[in-house]
Design a protein around this motif. Structure first.
Motif, PDB file in Angstrom:
ATOM      1  N   CYS A   1       0.405  -1.451  -0.077  1.00  0.00           N
ATOM      2  CA  CYS A   1       0.172   0.459  -0.212  1.00  0.00           C
ATOM      3  C   CYS A   1       0.992   1.210  -0.028  1.00  0.00           C
ATOM      4  O   CYS A   1      -0.152   2.574  -0.648  1.00  0.00           O
ATOM      5  N   ILE A   2       1.888   1.287   0.648  1.00  0.00           N
ATOM      6  CA  ILE A   2       3.030   2.282   0.891  1.00  0.00           C
ATOM      7  C   ILE A   2       3.961   2.229  -0.476  1.00  0.00           C
ATOM      8  O   ILE A   2       4.967   3.075  -0.288  1.00  0.00           O
ATOM      9  N   ALA A   3       3.558   1.051  -1.366  1.00  0.00           N
ATOM     10  CA  ALA A   3       4.739   1.134  -2.333  1.00  0.00           C
ATOM     11  C   ALA A   3       5.063   2.078  -3.524  1.00  0.00           C
ATOM     12  O   ALA A   3       3.831   3.622  -3.584  1.00  0.00           O
ATOM     13  N   PRO A   4       6.232   3.256  -4.123  1.00  0.00           N
ATOM     14  CA  PRO A   4       6.038   4.417  -4.886  1.00  0.00           C
ATOM     15  C   PRO A   4       4.998   3.913  -6.302  1.00  0.00           C
ATOM     16  O   PRO A   4       5.442   2.981  -6.772  1.00  0.00           O
ATOM     17  N   ASP A   5       4.005   4.556  -5.945  1.00  0.00           N
ATOM     18  CA  ASP A   5       3.384   4.171  -6.988  1.00  0.00           C
ATOM     19  C   ASP A   5       3.330   5.544  -8.494  1.00  0.00           C
ATOM     20  O   ASP A   5       3.672   4.835  -8.964  1.00  0.00           O
ATOM     21  N   TYR A   6       3.908   6.067  -8.257  1.00  0.00           N
ATOM     22  CA  TYR A   6       4.877   6.415  -9.997  1.00  0.00           C
ATOM     23  C   TYR A   6       5.837   7.587  -9.045  1.00  0.00           C
ATOM     24  O   TYR A   6       6.468   7.738  -7.849  1.00  0.00           O
ATOM     25  N   ALA A   7       6.828   8.160 -10.046  1.00  0.00           N
ATOM     26  CA  ALA A   7       8.240   8.787  -9.567  1.00  0.00           C
ATOM     27  C   ALA A   7       7.872   9.931 -10.680  1.00  0.00           C
ATOM     28  O   ALA A   7       8.056   9.569 -12.017  1.00  0.00           O
TER      29      ALA A   7
ATOM     30  N   ILE B   1      -1.819   1.964  -8.292  1.00  0.00           N
ATOM     31  CA  ILE B   1      -1.322   0.141  -9.418  1.00  0.00           C
ATOM     32  C   ILE B   1      -1.341  -0.838  -8.474  1.00  0.00           C
ATOM     33  O   ILE B   1      -1.686  -2.055  -9.161  1.00  0.00           O
ATOM     34  N   PHE B   2      -0.182  -0.673  -7.622  1.00  0.00           N
ATOM     35  CA  PHE B   2      -0.157  -1.680  -6.530  1.00  0.00           C
ATOM     36  C   PHE B   2       0.013  -3.576  -7.607  1.00  0.00           C
ATOM     37  O   PHE B   2      -1.223  -4.220  -7.541  1.00  0.00           O
ATOM     38  N   GLY B   3       1.229  -2.822  -8.146  1.00  0.00           N
ATOM     39  CA  GLY B   3       2.106  -3.841  -8.633  1.00  0.00           C
ATOM     40  C   GLY B   3       3.140  -3.288  -9.457  1.00  0.00           C
ATOM     41  O   GLY B   3       3.317  -2.529  -9.318  1.00  0.00           O
ATOM     42  N   PRO B   4       3.899  -4.621 -10.466  1.00  0.00           N
ATOM     43  CA  PRO B   4       5.687  -3.499 -10.588  1.00  0.00           C
ATOM     44  C   PRO B   4       5.541  -3.042 -11.640  1.00  0.00           C
ATOM     45  O   PRO B   4       6.083  -3.629 -12.480  1.00  0.00           O
ATOM     46  N   VAL B   5       4.549  -2.115 -11.536  1.00  0.00           N
ATOM     47  CA  VAL B   5       4.548  -0.932 -13.090  1.00  0.00           C
ATOM     48  C   VAL B   5       4.845   0.315 -12.039  1.00  0.00           C
ATOM     49  O   VAL B   5       4.177   0.763 -11.295  1.00  0.00           O
ATOM     50  N   LEU B   6       5.808   1.109 -12.489  1.00  0.00           N
ATOM     51  CA  LEU B   6       6.217   2.124 -12.312  1.00  0.00           C
ATOM     52  C   LEU B   6       6.528   3.574 -13.725  1.00  0.00           C
ATOM     53  O   LEU B   6       7.119   3.418 -14.196  1.00  0.00           O
ATOM     54  N   PRO B   7       5.177   3.673 -13.884  1.00  0.00           N
ATOM     55  CA  PRO B   7       5.144   5.357 -14.720  1.00  0.00           C
ATOM     56  C   PRO B   7       6.334   6.307 -14.232  1.00  0.00           C
ATOM     57  O   PRO B   7       6.733   6.708 -12.661  1.00  0.00           O
ATOM     58  N   ILE B   8       7.248   7.418 -15.078  1.00  0.00           N
ATOM     59  CA  ILE B   8       7.316   8.235 -14.218  1.00  0.00           C
ATOM     60  C   ILE B   8       6.757   9.630 -15.374  1.00  0.00           C
ATOM     61  O   ILE B   8       6.418   9.461 -15.896  1.00  0.00           O
ATOM     62  N   VAL B   9       7.170  10.521 -14.465  1.00  0.00           N
ATOM     63  CA  VAL B   9       6.383  11.709 -14.616  1.00  0.00           C
ATOM     64  C   VAL B   9       7.461  12.504 -14.817  1.00  0.00           C
ATOM     65  O   VAL B   9       7.754  12.377 -13.612  1.00  0.00           O
TER      66      VAL B   9
END
Length: 478
Positions: free
Chosen positions: A259-265, A355-363
């Motif tokens: 729940c506290i994983a980085p959702d996006y960078a 996302i709650f999964g191993p996918v990291l969007p970058i903005v």
């Protein structure tokens, strides 16, 4: 719930059993005096023994529920923090339980005042599937430290662990003190509608709304630990590889199901490509392979797995750049390799939903002010991560944003501190627990005022006279 309680064919707890367990605890909480320090310490000690004696069985059950999860990951991310929470509570409990003296204004002297932390009664805990041990037992530690009786509802998406926890708790605790009830969505709905003295829920924002609505019918106070899109802001001064390594670590543990994983960078525009490659390089070092790698977790179920794959394929088809560690495919045992995305459409699922999964969007951003405005314009997240060695930049991010908690120059670690409260704000939750904050959250802070040798207010009137007028004028001028 007692070991001989009746169960339906799907493992659910029938209404009459659920109600019976609750009524037994409620009556006991009203009938029996609050437990003393020794009794609470003993309960926490039993809980500790339950966890330490069953580490292997716990890890195995959780791994089977996931399809695969590293035993070491379960040990480090669930067992160790749970034992740490128990140890911290046992060390601090005597001080927490002491009545706290409070100031008495001169106008009310002679007198004394203090507060007592007293058990609320019966606390309900609804735990999620992603960290089924930690997120069931961490609030249980706080509830037991506060002297409460507790009912726990584990997630139906982790049925093997739920069955194990029910059995282990029944072996160590009287059902009048702690009980685990199992079942599906209907059981959870019945559970949340019970008139608890406090209800703590960890899960999605959508379900949290329903839990709060059910609790409101009984005026049951709630603590909601939800989620949201937790950002990681990489400031221009911070070494890119170092930030990428920390973010990859926090993002890909438990395959991003945190729940506290980085959702996006959020990354400076001119560093996006380099940052994406650095994240993938860090992921490959941690997980040289995905398929067949016991260190890398599977996605909990087919629905979640397909949701993630569809979200990635949608942005890929729309022109976003997608970097993937390994194309695991449909026969991977529900594994999705670490994935980085940039150039995704703002309205895409990856950019609008947790996302709650191993996918990291970058903005990308042009200035730090732009990054702060991006975060501030969205729902308040459960966590925020800022990477900078510049204290003024750190202060700027902290002052310009709001989140449940923060880790500077790292990820996840604020939640591991028993001395810090853990909780959300806005759509990411309400209320906080852990350590003393959990003890206080699950206690009634009862105020006590003791009149001294004489009561000055009783001597002032009524009938009100000149002395009361003089006292009123004097007190108003202070």
């Amino acid at each position: 719930m007692s070991q001989d309680a009746e169960a339906t064919a799907d493992g659910a707890v029938p209404d009459h059993d659920l109600d019976a367990v609750f009524q037994r605890q409620r009556q006991a909480s009203r009938r029996i005096a609050a437990s003393d320090l020794e009794a609470r310490q003993e309960s926490l000690g039993r809980l500790r023994g339950m966890v330490t004696d069953n580490r292997s069985a716990i890890a195995e059950a959780i791994s089977q529920d996931f399809g695969n999860r590293s035993r070491d990951e379960t040990d480090m991310l669930e067992v160790v923090p749970t034992l740490g929470a128990i140890r911290y509570a046992r060390r601090k409990l005597a001080g927490w339980m002491k009545p706290q003296r409070r100031h008495v204004d001169l106008a009310f002297q002679p007198a004394s005042a203090w507060v007592r932390h007293e058990p609320l009664g019966v606390v309900g805990i609804i735990a999620p599937w992603n960290y089924p041990l930690l997120l069931a037992l961490s609030p249980l530690v706080d509830a037991l430290a506060a002297g409460n009786r507790v009912m726990v509802k584990p997630s139906e998406l982790a049925p093997r662990f739920a069955d194990l926890l029910q059995r282990l708790i029944a072996e160590r605790f009287d059902p009048e003190q702690v009980a685990v009830v199992i079942g599906g969505v209907e059981a959870a709905q019945r559970f949340s509608s019970l008139p608890f003295d406090h209800l703590l829920f960890t899960g999605s924002t959508a379900v949290g709304r329903k839990v709060m609505q059910a609790a409101a019918e009984n005026l049951t106070p709630v603590t909601l630990e939800l989620g949201g899109k937790s950002p990681a802001i990489v400031c221009p001064d911070y070494p890119l590889d170092k930030a990428a390594s920390s973010i990859a670590f926090g993002k890909f543990l438990n395959a991003g199901q945190t729940c506290i994983a980085p959702d996006y960078a959020l990354v400076p525009n001119d560093k996006i490509a380099a940052f994406a490659e650095a994240v993938m390089a860090s992921a490959r070092r941690a997980y040289p392979a995905i398929a067949g790698n016991d260190d890398y977790s599977a996605i909990i179920g087919d629905r979640h797995y397909q949701r993630l794959r569809d979200a990635v394929e949608t942005v890929r088809s729309e022109g976003a750049t997608v970097l993937s560690h390994e194309d695991t495919g449909a026969d991977s045992g529900r594994k999705i390799g670490p994935t980085v995305v940039f150039g995704a459409a703002p309205e895409s699922l990856l950019m609008t939903e947790e996302i709650f999964g191993p996918v990291l969007p970058i903005v990308g951003y042009d200035s730090l002010d732009d990054a702060i405005r991006y975060v501030a314009a969205r729902d308040r997240p459960l966590a925020l991560y800022c990477f900078s060695d510049d204290k003024s930049a750190q202060a700027k991010v902290l002052d310009g944003t709001m989140s449940g908690g923060v880790t500077l120059n790292g990820t996840l670690l604020h939640v591991a501190q028993d001395s810090l409260p853990f909780g959300g704000v806005g759509t990411s939750g309400m209320g906080a627990y852990h350590g003393f904050d959990g003890f206080r959250r699950l206690s009634h802070v009862r105020s006590v005022y003791k009149v001294g040798a004489f009561n000055v207010f009783e001597r002032l009137g009524p009938p009100w006279g000149k002395l009361a007028g003089m006292a009123s004028r004097l007190l108003s001028r202070r």
